[in-house]
Write a protein that holds these residues in place. Structure first.
Motif, PDB file in Angstrom:
ATOM      1  N   GLU A   1     -49.981 -37.531 -45.842  1.00 49.81           N
ATOM      2  CA  GLU A   1     -49.937 -36.259 -45.264  1.00 49.81           C
ATOM      3  C   GLU A   1     -48.901 -35.318 -46.348  1.00 49.81           C
ATOM      4  OE1 GLU A   1     -48.599 -36.927 -41.489  1.00 49.81           O
ATOM      5  OE2 GLU A   1     -50.611 -37.835 -40.891  1.00 49.81           O
ATOM      6  N   LEU A   2     -47.821 -35.700 -46.722  1.00 53.51           N
ATOM      7  CA  LEU A   2     -46.797 -34.912 -47.562  1.00 53.51           C
ATOM      8  C   LEU A   2     -47.498 -34.611 -48.986  1.00 53.51           C
ATOM      9  CD1 LEU A   2     -44.195 -33.542 -48.204  1.00 53.51           C
ATOM     10  CD2 LEU A   2     -43.362 -36.058 -48.794  1.00 53.51           C
ATOM     11  N   LEU A   3     -48.201 -35.652 -49.647  1.00 53.87           N
ATOM     12  CA  LEU A   3     -48.828 -35.493 -50.894  1.00 53.87           C
ATOM     13  C   LEU A   3     -49.975 -34.694 -51.039  1.00 53.87           C
ATOM     14  CD1 LEU A   3     -48.454 -39.230 -51.977  1.00 53.87           C
ATOM     15  CD2 LEU A   3     -47.612 -37.471 -53.262  1.00 53.87           C
ATOM     16  N   LEU A   4     -50.789 -34.583 -49.988  1.00 51.20           N
ATOM     17  CA  LEU A   4     -51.913 -33.611 -49.935  1.00 51.20           C
ATOM     18  C   LEU A   4     -52.091 -32.219 -49.311  1.00 51.20           C
ATOM     19  CD1 LEU A   4     -54.585 -36.558 -49.180  1.00 51.20           C
ATOM     20  CD2 LEU A   4     -53.563 -35.941 -51.418  1.00 51.20           C
ATOM     21  N   ASP A   5     -50.951 -32.176 -48.709  1.00 53.61           N
ATOM     22  CA  ASP A   5     -50.633 -30.843 -47.955  1.00 53.61           C
ATOM     23  C   ASP A   5     -50.721 -29.668 -49.042  1.00 53.61           C
ATOM     24  OD1 ASP A   5     -49.833 -28.558 -46.466  1.00 53.61           O
ATOM     25  OD2 ASP A   5     -48.312 -29.678 -45.383  1.00 53.61           O
ATOM     26  N   PRO A   6     -51.670 -29.092 -48.880  1.00 53.62           N
ATOM     27  CA  PRO A   6     -51.775 -27.893 -50.066  1.00 53.62           C
ATOM     28  C   PRO A   6     -50.779 -26.721 -49.806  1.00 53.62           C
ATOM     29  CG  PRO A   6     -53.375 -27.553 -48.261  1.00 53.62           C
ATOM     30  CD  PRO A   6     -52.873 -28.904 -47.954  1.00 53.62           C
ATOM     31  N   SER A   7     -49.750 -26.745 -48.825  1.00 56.28           N
ATOM     32  CA  SER A   7     -49.012 -25.561 -48.634  1.00 56.28           C
ATOM     33  C   SER A   7     -47.599 -26.275 -49.034  1.00 56.28           C
ATOM     34  CB  SER A   7     -48.935 -25.310 -47.010  1.00 56.28           C
ATOM     35  OG  SER A   7     -48.256 -26.499 -46.163  1.00 56.28           O
ATOM     36  N   ARG A   8     -47.392 -27.382 -49.600  1.00 53.76           N
ATOM     37  CA  ARG A   8     -46.217 -28.067 -50.090  1.00 53.76           C
ATOM     38  C   ARG A   8     -46.153 -28.060 -51.496  1.00 53.76           C
ATOM     39  NH1 ARG A   8     -43.069 -30.525 -46.479  1.00 53.76           N
ATOM     40  NH2 ARG A   8     -43.804 -30.922 -44.454  1.00 53.76           N
ATOM     41  N   GLU A   9     -45.050 -27.865 -52.188  1.00 52.48           N
ATOM     42  CA  GLU A   9     -44.989 -27.837 -53.709  1.00 52.48           C
ATOM     43  C   GLU A   9     -43.897 -29.200 -53.980  1.00 52.48           C
ATOM     44  OE1 GLU A   9     -43.492 -24.416 -55.523  1.00 52.48           O
ATOM     45  OE2 GLU A   9     -45.206 -23.114 -54.418  1.00 52.48           O
ATOM     46  N   LEU A  10     -44.452 -29.992 -54.815  1.00 54.04           N
ATOM     47  CA  LEU A  10     -43.620 -30.929 -55.248  1.00 54.04           C
ATOM     48  C   LEU A  10     -43.731 -31.115 -56.921  1.00 54.04           C
ATOM     49  CD1 LEU A  10     -45.460 -33.749 -53.122  1.00 54.04           C
ATOM     50  CD2 LEU A  10     -43.000 -32.786 -52.784  1.00 54.04           C
ATOM     51  N   SER A  11     -42.571 -31.534 -57.593  1.00 60.03           N
ATOM     52  CA  SER A  11     -42.449 -31.571 -58.835  1.00 60.03           C
ATOM     53  C   SER A  11     -43.320 -33.031 -59.113  1.00 60.03           C
ATOM     54  CB  SER A  11     -41.097 -31.780 -59.421  1.00 60.03           C
ATOM     55  OG  SER A  11     -40.518 -32.946 -58.859  1.00 60.03           O
ATOM     56  N   PRO A  12     -43.817 -32.927 -60.535  1.00 63.94           N
ATOM     57  CA  PRO A  12     -44.737 -34.115 -60.823  1.00 63.94           C
ATOM     58  C   PRO A  12     -43.836 -35.467 -60.587  1.00 63.94           C
ATOM     59  CG  PRO A  12     -45.116 -32.303 -62.410  1.00 63.94           C
ATOM     60  CD  PRO A  12     -43.976 -31.982 -61.605  1.00 63.94           C
ATOM     61  N   ARG A  13     -42.717 -35.386 -60.978  1.00 62.46           N
ATOM     62  CA  ARG A  13     -41.708 -36.512 -60.840  1.00 62.46           C
ATOM     63  C   ARG A  13     -41.601 -37.132 -59.133  1.00 62.46           C
ATOM     64  NH1 ARG A  13     -39.171 -38.278 -65.588  1.00 62.46           N
ATOM     65  NH2 ARG A  13     -39.522 -36.883 -67.467  1.00 62.46           N
ATOM     66  N   ALA A  14     -41.469 -35.872 -58.549  1.00 64.16           N
ATOM     67  CA  ALA A  14     -41.269 -36.413 -57.254  1.00 64.16           C
ATOM     68  C   ALA A  14     -42.717 -36.948 -56.574  1.00 64.16           C
ATOM     69  CB  ALA A  14     -40.823 -34.974 -56.189  1.00 64.16           C
ATOM     70  N   GLU A  15     -43.768 -36.398 -56.899  1.00 59.12           N
ATOM     71  CA  GLU A  15     -45.136 -36.458 -56.586  1.00 59.12           C
ATOM     72  C   GLU A  15     -45.364 -38.314 -56.908  1.00 59.12           C
ATOM     73  OE1 GLU A  15     -48.840 -34.292 -57.212  1.00 59.12           O
ATOM     74  OE2 GLU A  15     -49.049 -35.963 -58.556  1.00 59.12           O
ATOM     75  N   ALA A  16     -44.794 -38.463 -58.417  1.00 64.74           N
ATOM     76  CA  ALA A  16     -45.083 -39.592 -58.974  1.00 64.74           C
ATOM     77  C   ALA A  16     -44.228 -40.826 -58.062  1.00 64.74           C
ATOM     78  CB  ALA A  16     -44.794 -39.882 -60.208  1.00 64.74           C
ATOM     79  N   LEU A  17     -43.105 -40.499 -57.612  1.00 60.88           N
ATOM     80  CA  LEU A  17     -42.100 -41.441 -56.760  1.00 60.88           C
ATOM     81  C   LEU A  17     -42.683 -41.781 -55.449  1.00 60.88           C
ATOM     82  CD1 LEU A  17     -38.692 -40.233 -58.374  1.00 60.88           C
ATOM     83  CD2 LEU A  17     -39.770 -42.395 -58.802  1.00 60.88           C
ATOM     84  N   LEU A  18     -43.194 -40.698 -54.971  1.00 62.38           N
ATOM     85  CA  LEU A  18     -43.779 -40.665 -53.524  1.00 62.38           C
ATOM     86  C   LEU A  18     -44.945 -41.732 -53.703  1.00 62.38           C
ATOM     87  CD1 LEU A  18     -43.626 -37.300 -52.237  1.00 62.38           C
ATOM     88  CD2 LEU A  18     -42.325 -39.109 -51.167  1.00 62.38           C
ATOM     89  N   TYR A  19     -45.904 -41.613 -54.791  1.00 66.41           N
ATOM     90  CA  TYR A  19     -47.146 -42.536 -54.914  1.00 66.41           C
ATOM     91  C   TYR A  19     -46.466 -44.125 -54.880  1.00 66.41           C
ATOM     92  CZ  TYR A  19     -50.886 -39.181 -54.828  1.00 66.41           C
ATOM     93  OH  TYR A  19     -51.810 -38.345 -54.571  1.00 66.41           O
ATOM     94  N   ALA A  20     -45.483 -44.148 -55.688  1.00 61.81           N
ATOM     95  CA  ALA A  20     -44.984 -45.325 -56.042  1.00 61.81           C
ATOM     96  C   ALA A  20     -44.312 -46.134 -54.607  1.00 61.81           C
ATOM     97  CB  ALA A  20     -43.614 -45.537 -57.093  1.00 61.81           C
ATOM     98  N   ALA A  21     -43.675 -45.229 -53.877  1.00 63.19           N
ATOM     99  CA  ALA A  21     -43.208 -45.721 -52.483  1.00 63.19           C
ATOM    100  C   ALA A  21     -44.005 -46.236 -51.829  1.00 63.19           C
ATOM    101  CB  ALA A  21     -42.357 -44.514 -51.821  1.00 63.19           C
TER     102      ALA A  21
END
Length: 210
Positions: free
Chosen positions: A49-69
């Protein structure tokens, strides 16, 4: 047992084909589990939900770490237990999406070891890439896009090329299927690829392998 991942650009039909394949395996007496990334666990669903929410901004590295988690929890809670119990696993996206989206799409170098560490080295036995022109995939989605789908055409073109490059580098592990064909035809081609995997595994076992 076998671990099969379906990959591809947005709108290529992975979710539909993952479900069809799982149903067919079970109908043929092969106990199979259907799962997905991100979101294959209760914790992973919150990450999704966090990764796909279009209203949120994530840095590429934060995104990558969330996918790894998400992958670490998914492997520990769903994938490895299913395989260890002798069941097949069909996964809608796995580590090669990480390489394509976060690696090529976001331009992050050196993320492979992060995914390998998160999954404890587990990789699919067969990766089916449903190949589709990016523009057609976006047209199929229609409506509003999530945060990843909204990344732009150039991003998704890089992702598509990354999948093709990964398949070319490991042809023994990948099967690339034209996803512009009908749902029924694509399903049959996927079934053929799964049969080829089973035949290869049987020949390997009879030849003194695992």
């Amino acid at each position: 047992m076998a671990f099969i991942a379906l990959e591809g650009v947005e709108g290529c039909g992975k979710s539909t084909q993952s479900s069809l394949l799982t149903e067919r395996l079970n109908a043929n007496g092969i106990e199979a589990v259907l799962t997905r990334e991100p979101g294959g666990t209760a914790q992973g669903q919150k990450i999704r939900e966090l990764l796909l929410d279009p209203s949120r901004e994530l840095s590429p590295r934060a995104e990558a770490l969330l996918y790894a988690a998400d992958r670490a929890e998914h492997v520990a809670e769903v994938v490895r237990p299913a395989l260890e119990s002798g069941r097949w696993v069909v996964c809608d996206r796995f580590s090669d999406s990480y390489r394509a989206y976060q690696g090529a799409g976001r331009g992050l170098d050196g993320i492979g070891p992060i995914s390998t560490w998160a999954s404890c080295g587990l990789e699919p036995d067969l990766v089916i890439v449903l190949d589709l022109p990016v523009e057609l995939g976006m047209k199929r989605i229609g409506g509003s896009f999530d945060r990843i789908e909204s990344a732009g055409i150039d991003f998704h073109i890089r992702v598509r090329q990354a999948f093709l490059d990964l398949a070319a580098a490991e042809p023994e592990r990948f099967s690339v299927i034209d996803a512009t064909d009908s749902v029924e035809r694509v399903a049959e081609l996927i079934w053929d690829a799964v049969h080829a995997l089973s035949d290869a595994d049987r020949a390997h076992s009879e030849g003194g392998g695992r």
